[in-house]
Design an enzyme around this catalytic site. Structure first.
Site, short mmCIF file in Angstrom:
data_model
loop_
_atom_site.label_atom_id
_atom_site.label_comp_id
_atom_site.label_asym_id
_atom_site.label_seq_id
_atom_site.Cartn_x
_atom_site.Cartn_y
_atom_site.Cartn_z
N THR A 185 0.86 -1.18 0.00
CA THR A 185 0.00 0.00 0.00
C THR A 185 0.90 1.23 0.00
O THR A 185 2.05 1.17 0.45
CB THR A 185 -0.88 0.06 1.26
OG1 THR A 185 -0.02 0.03 2.38
CG2 THR A 185 -1.82 -1.11 1.32
N GLU A 330 -6.11 -3.25 -0.88
CA GLU A 330 -6.53 -4.35 -0.02
C GLU A 330 -7.70 -5.14 -0.62
O GLU A 330 -8.12 -6.16 -0.09
CB GLU A 330 -6.95 -3.81 1.36
CG GLU A 330 -5.77 -3.40 2.24
CD GLU A 330 -5.32 -1.96 2.02
OE1 GLU A 330 -5.66 -1.39 0.96
OE2 GLU A 330 -4.62 -1.41 2.89
N LYS A 438 -13.87 18.62 9.71
CA LYS A 438 -14.79 18.64 10.84
C LYS A 438 -15.01 20.09 11.26
O LYS A 438 -14.15 20.71 11.87
CB LYS A 438 -14.25 17.81 11.98
CG LYS A 438 -14.05 16.37 11.55
CD LYS A 438 -13.64 15.47 12.68
CE LYS A 438 -13.39 14.08 12.15
NZ LYS A 438 -12.06 13.90 11.51
N TRP A 443 -19.70 17.51 9.32
CA TRP A 443 -18.63 17.06 8.43
C TRP A 443 -18.79 17.70 7.05
O TRP A 443 -19.91 17.77 6.54
CB TRP A 443 -18.68 15.53 8.27
CG TRP A 443 -18.23 14.81 9.48
CD1 TRP A 443 -17.77 15.36 10.65
CD2 TRP A 443 -18.19 13.40 9.65
NE1 TRP A 443 -17.45 14.37 11.53
CE2 TRP A 443 -17.70 13.16 10.95
CE3 TRP A 443 -18.51 12.31 8.84
CZ2 TRP A 443 -17.53 11.88 11.45
CZ3 TRP A 443 -18.35 11.04 9.33
CH2 TRP A 443 -17.86 10.82 10.63
P1 AMP Z 1 -5.06 2.54 -3.10
O1 AMP Z 1 -5.02 1.42 -2.16
O2 AMP Z 1 -3.77 3.26 -3.22
O3 AMP Z 1 -5.60 2.11 -4.42
O4 AMP Z 1 -6.06 3.64 -2.50
C1 AMP Z 1 -7.38 3.32 -2.20
C2 AMP Z 1 -8.13 4.55 -1.79
O5 AMP Z 1 -8.26 5.46 -2.89
C3 AMP Z 1 -9.56 4.28 -1.39
O6 AMP Z 1 -9.66 3.80 -0.08
C4 AMP Z 1 -10.20 5.65 -1.59
O7 AMP Z 1 -9.94 6.51 -0.49
C5 AMP Z 1 -9.48 6.17 -2.79
N1 AMP Z 1 -10.29 5.96 -4.00
C6 AMP Z 1 -10.14 5.00 -4.93
N2 AMP Z 1 -11.05 5.15 -5.90
C7 AMP Z 1 -11.81 6.22 -5.58
C8 AMP Z 1 -12.94 6.88 -6.17
N3 AMP Z 1 -13.46 6.50 -7.33
N4 AMP Z 1 -13.47 7.93 -5.52
C9 AMP Z 1 -12.96 8.36 -4.35
N5 AMP Z 1 -11.90 7.79 -3.74
C10 AMP Z 1 -11.33 6.74 -4.35
#
Ligand code: AMP
Length: 540
Positions: A185, A330, A438, A443
């Site tokens: 990650t 994940e 916040k 929110w």
């Molecule tokens: P990653 O593990 O680096 O792919 O990041 C995942 C995170 O990216 C998610 O938990 C979201 O917070 C954000 N994310 C992914 N796709 C979207 C989307 N279409 N809209 C908003 N947030 C997103």
């Protein structure tokens, strides 16, 4: 009583074998690091992947060993995906955009034994190689004539390795729960953590994403994944494409608007996928040069919220359907994707557009719920926002080496996202829980505020963070990069919010910057942005 059907383990190698048998002459086209266009077929890829598997055997790679890549999207990377996992070892795809300290951390944490790299990264490897004691060979993904005069010990050449091998390798069958691929990650806080996918989770995810209401890819698709193969396995496209026999077009290192556009046109690409920042570059290029797509029909946008202005521009200016998707490392990564249901088809164009903006519905294999701060389930009414939890066939159970202890809560994985779910199952991500602003017990969604700013013609990119406020605890600050050659004032931007969002949610101030900080996966780094503006004084 047991069912009486065959038990065939879900093997990643079977995806390639299937493509080789049934889509042998379907092409895989790659723009290479050397600059030329390489073209071959699933038949060739099958043969070379078996040669590579033989080479790995001779390099003494054993089942369970970690073999890493630092590479762009290309055919050799694709061969590694299959040869490494297919022979029972684990492919660890490293994101080269990580800081060198993070890169070293994950190489040593994963205990990578061999690292394959694209020539672009030779200087990087020269810098870090001596600090990777477990790496016993570095393989440059090139042919002998392009091998760099690098100061790297135990340097091997990819094509030399293949040339020495026959293609008589037989893919072994083993437990489908065996580890196949490792992705870390991005680690916005603390060290990156490893997510270890299995053959089963990868194959099930690949089958699921091909469904019509998900990626809707088929043997008629010509797919250009802009999303890198080092970012959650390019969202599973390298596995989904052989499964349905789609033509693949790999962009290599050239991810600027002009190069992507040229490749799309040349190869008649009708399907693509990437994060919003990449599409900003492409759309700018089209606008500047007054260009249109000849063949592009669909593009998946995910990784961060796709701004409505971007979805609209793709659809109205260029006739490209945007498939807005949400997921995370994940989750292999796909969780939801936006397509309408039959009952929506009678909607007006405006209503359908509005529906297409959220992150969409989930599909079989996954289960989603939202809960309040005490873990109590919230209704699916499209209004109640809560912490988003998931479980499913391709969702993490534990991090690699159990880092940080079990991430699950009562069998569910907390995503760290805040969301609403409506009665039809459509998910709206309101924020990362860490990014939500916040203000006086209420929110404010930073994503909503960014989306409004992005709809202003003079705004190229926008990030919103909460900054300290003596009365309200936090108030939103809008940080903006102006579009080249365009001007806009603080007052004009704040006025732009009126009528588009509740008055109390309008940012308190605007800061103009030349560039926003991004994470290694192309998201706006709110962490860095907050750091940058930590002493910011709001007016009044
Ligand atoms: P990653 O593990 O680096 O792919 O990041 C995942 C995170 O990216 C998610 O938990 C979201 O917070 C954000 N994310 C992914 N796709 C979207 C989307 N279409 N809209 C908003 N947030 C997103």
């Amino acid at each position: 009583m047991q069912g009486l059907m065959m038990q065939m383990p879900l093997m990643i190698s079977a995806l390639l074998t299937h493509a080789e048998k049934n889509h042998a002459d379907t092409e895989i086209v790659s723009r290479t690091v050397e600059g030329d266009i390489h073209r071959y077929t699933y038949r060739d890829m099958g043969r070379r992947s078996r040669q590579l598997a033989n080479a790995l055997k001779h390099l003494k790679v054993k089942p369970g060993d970690r073999v890493a890549t630092i590479a762009w999207n290309g055919y050799r990377h694709m061969e590694l995906y299959y040869a490494v996992s297919g022979s029972g070892a684990i492919i660890h795809t490293i994101n080269p955009r990580l800081f060198p300290e993070q890169l070293l951390y994950i190489i040593n944490h994963a205990e990578d034994g061999i690292i394959f790299f694209d020539l672009t990264f030779t200087p990087l490897i020269e810098k870090i190689a001596a600090q990777c004691p477990k790496v016993r060979a570095w393989v440059a993904m090139t042919d002998h004539s392009h091998l760099p005069p690098a100061r790297i010990e135990n340097l091997l050449c990819y094509e030399d390795l293949l040339d020495a091998e026959k293609d008589d390798y037989v893919w072994p069958e083993f437990d489908e729960n065996t580890a196949a691929c490792l992705c870390y990650t991005s680690g916005t806080t603390g060290n990156p953590k490893g997510v270890l996918y299995s053959h089963r989770s990868t194959a099930l995810h690949a089958m699921a994403v091909c469904m019509p209401d998900v990626f809707n890819m088929s043997a008629r698709s010509v797919v250009l994944p802009v999303v890198p193969m080092f970012h959650v396995n390019a969202w599973g496209i390298p596995y989904a494409a052989p499964l349905i026999g789609a033509k693949l077009v790999f962009p290599g290192p050239a991810l600027d608007g002009a190069s992507i556009y040229q490749l799309m046109e040349q190869e008649k690409v009708n399907y693509s996928a990437g994060v919003p920042t990449v599409w900003l570059g492409l759309l700018n290029h089209l606008k500047q040069h007054n260009l249109k797509f000849s063949t592009l029909q669909y593009t998946v946008i995910g990784g961060s919220a796709a701004p409505p202005a971007m979805i609209q521009s793709f659809q109205e200016d260029y006739g490209v359907r945007v498939l807005h998707a949400w997921g995370m490392t994940e989750m292999s990564p796909l969780g939801t994707l936006n397509t309408p249901k039959e009952k929506h088809l009678s909607m007006s164009k405006e209503e359908l557009f509005k529906l297409s903006l959220n992150q969409g519905r989930t599909f079989f294999g996954l289960d989603l719920k939202i809960v309040d701060d005490d873990g109590k389930s919230l209704p699916r009414d499209g209004q109640s926002a809560g912490h988003l939890l998931v479980r499913g066939q391709w969702v993490i159970h534990d991090y690699y080496k159990s880092d940080g202890g079990s991430p699950l809560k009562d069998g569910w994985f907390p995503t760290g996202d805040m969301a609403t779910i409506d009665p039809d199952g459509y998910l709206q991500i309101t924020d990362r829980s860490k990014d939500v602003i916040k203000s006086g017990g209420e929110w404010i969604s930073s994503i909503d505020l960014e989306n409004v700013a992005m709809a202003h013609p003079a705004v190229a990119e926008a990030g919103v963070i909460g900054v300290h406020h003596p009365k309200w605890e936090e108030r939103p600050l809008l940080v903006v990069v102006k579009r080249a050659g365009q001007d806009v004032t603080r007052e004009e931007l704040l006025k732009f919010y009126e009528g588009r969002i509740a008055k109390w949610q309008i940012p308190d101030d605007v800061a103009f910057v030349n560039e926003l900080p991004h994470t290694a996966t192309g998201k706006i780094s709110k962490l860095q942005l907050r750091q940058q503006f930590k002493d910011y004084q709001l007016p009044g």
